[in-house]
Design an enzyme around this catalytic site. Structure first.
Site, PDB file in Angstrom:
ATOM      1  N   LYS A 168     -12.963  -4.757  -2.183  1.00  0.00           N
ATOM      2  CA  LYS A 168     -13.487  -3.545  -1.911  1.00  0.00           C
ATOM      3  C   LYS A 168     -13.473  -2.054  -2.246  1.00  0.00           C
ATOM      4  CE  LYS A 168     -14.478  -4.098   2.820  1.00  0.00           C
ATOM      5  NZ  LYS A 168     -13.311  -3.838   3.020  1.00  0.00           N
ATOM      6  N   LYS A 174      -7.730 -11.465  -4.886  1.00  0.00           N
ATOM      7  CA  LYS A 174      -9.466 -11.873  -4.573  1.00  0.00           C
ATOM      8  C   LYS A 174     -10.141 -10.295  -4.770  1.00  0.00           C
ATOM      9  CE  LYS A 174      -9.632  -9.593   0.252  1.00  0.00           C
ATOM     10  NZ  LYS A 174      -9.411  -9.835   1.800  1.00  0.00           N
ATOM     11  N   LYS A 191       0.935  -1.418   0.005  1.00  0.00           N
ATOM     12  CA  LYS A 191       0.164  -0.234   0.228  1.00  0.00           C
ATOM     13  C   LYS A 191       1.085   1.581   0.410  1.00  0.00           C
ATOM     14  CE  LYS A 191      -4.230  -1.779   1.347  1.00  0.00           C
ATOM     15  NZ  LYS A 191      -5.324  -2.053   2.546  1.00  0.00           N
TER      16      LYS A 191
END
Ligand code: TRP
Length: 332
Positions: free
Chosen positions: A200, A197, A112
């Protein structure tokens, strides 16, 4: 008593992956409010570039959806992280327990931070310290089990390490938690990129089914799902055939079936996709309907969250106070 704690981060609309992989299992743990704590971890949504109105909206929506999915305030404590100060109070003590090196090693941080850097946003310091706050979420409640997805393994491991280290240095203070993974781990993959995966945030738009998607939207996304190149037919082989296997996994998760056995019933992708779409629409329908009812009465949801925060605070307060004393801070 086996106290469990888990959290869901309001960084995007909740997906089918959140539902089949986590929320549905939380609902199935039939427990008492002081045994099962579920938290909308809103502070964690501030670790990357964010829009205040969106975080507000998504936090409310996540809480409403968790209730709609069947988490009831009679059986669990549902609350919002920022409503209970104990999380940030404890996080500081744990920052004094963790090391810089330990946090820089976190895989998710590296990923990230690289993304944030690439988009020119700068890396928020909270992105680095985020696993410490997560450890505080867990340790403040003397949690024994943390049901999470596989991607959180390293973070729960850190929470364990910090608990053990704190206890060794200052005397027994924290319960040492462990991560648990649902027995039938429904790992839902992106319909367009079946090797990643279904997330969201960061997933491909058309490959992600959201819990609140309308039936026609769900159908469209499933019918357009990739089924791997070549025509190997319908076989269950997650490594070589991730696309078809993901569809079979979804069908299995919805029908309590076995993906390899289900594969034998299909000769073509079309029929499989239609059945998957039907199954998903039916699984999500009651949740969507209940969400609409609950969303029409936001005051009722707020009341559940307020009461949840009250209960959570009462559990966490003595634990965190004890940690303040043992680490060497004077009683006020
Ligand atoms: N980090 C978790 C995730 O991204 C969310 C989370 C925050 C959490 N605090 C937690 C999960 C405590 C379990 C327990 O999914």
């Amino acid at each position: 008593m086996t106290r469990i704690f888990s959290g869901i981060k309001p960084t995007g609309h909740l997906t089918l992956g959140n539902y089949l992989g986590a929320v549905r299992h939380w609902v199935a743990t039939d427990q008492r409010p002081d045994e099962a704590l579920f938290c909308v971890v809103d502070l964690h949504a501030l670790t990357i570039e964010h829009d205040p109105a969106r975080v507000r909206r998504l936090s409310r929506q996540a809480a409403t959806l968790l209730l709609a999915a069947g988490l009831s305030p009679e059986k669990c404590t549902l609350f919002v992280q920022s409503h209970v100060d104990e999380h940030t109070r404890l996080a500081y003590l744990l920052e004094c327990t963790a090391t810089d090196g330990e946090l820089r090693r976190m895989i998710q941080y590296k990923e990230k931070a690289a993304q944030a850097q690439a988009s020119g946003d700068g890396v928020r310091l909270s992105l680095l310290t985020y696993p410490v706050l997560m450890a505080a979420d867990i340790l403040a409640y003397e949690t024994k089990e943390v049901p999470v997805g596989d991607d959180q393994r390293q973070h729960v491991e850190l929470a364990r390490d910090l608990a053990v280290r704190f206890n060794q240095r200052y005397g027994h203070t924290f319960t040492v938690p462990k991560a648990t993974y649902p027995a039938v781990a429904a790992r839902v993959m992106d319909l367009q990129e079946p090797t990643s995966k279904m997330g969201k945030s960061g997933g491909t738009g058309p490959g992600v089914v959201f819990m609140l998607d309308e039936p026609e939207v769900v159908r469209k996304k499933v019918m357009r799902a990739v089924t791997d190149s070549g025509d190997g037919g319908v076989v269950y082989d997650p490594v070589e055939r991730p696309g078809v296997s993901n569809l079979l996994d979804l069908l299995a998760a919805c029908t309590d079936g076995d993906p390899a056995l289900l594969a034998e019933g299909y000769s073509g992708y079309g029929a499989l996709k239609r059945d998957v779409a039907d199954a998903l629409v039916e699984v999500l329908r009651p949740v969507r309907e209940r969400h609409a009812e609950l969303a029409a009465d936001p005051a009722a949801v707020e009341k559940v969250l307020r009461e949840g925060a009250g209960r959570a605070r009462a559990l966490a307060r003595p634990v965190v106070d004890r940690a303040y004393r043992t680490i060497g801070l004077l009683e006020p």
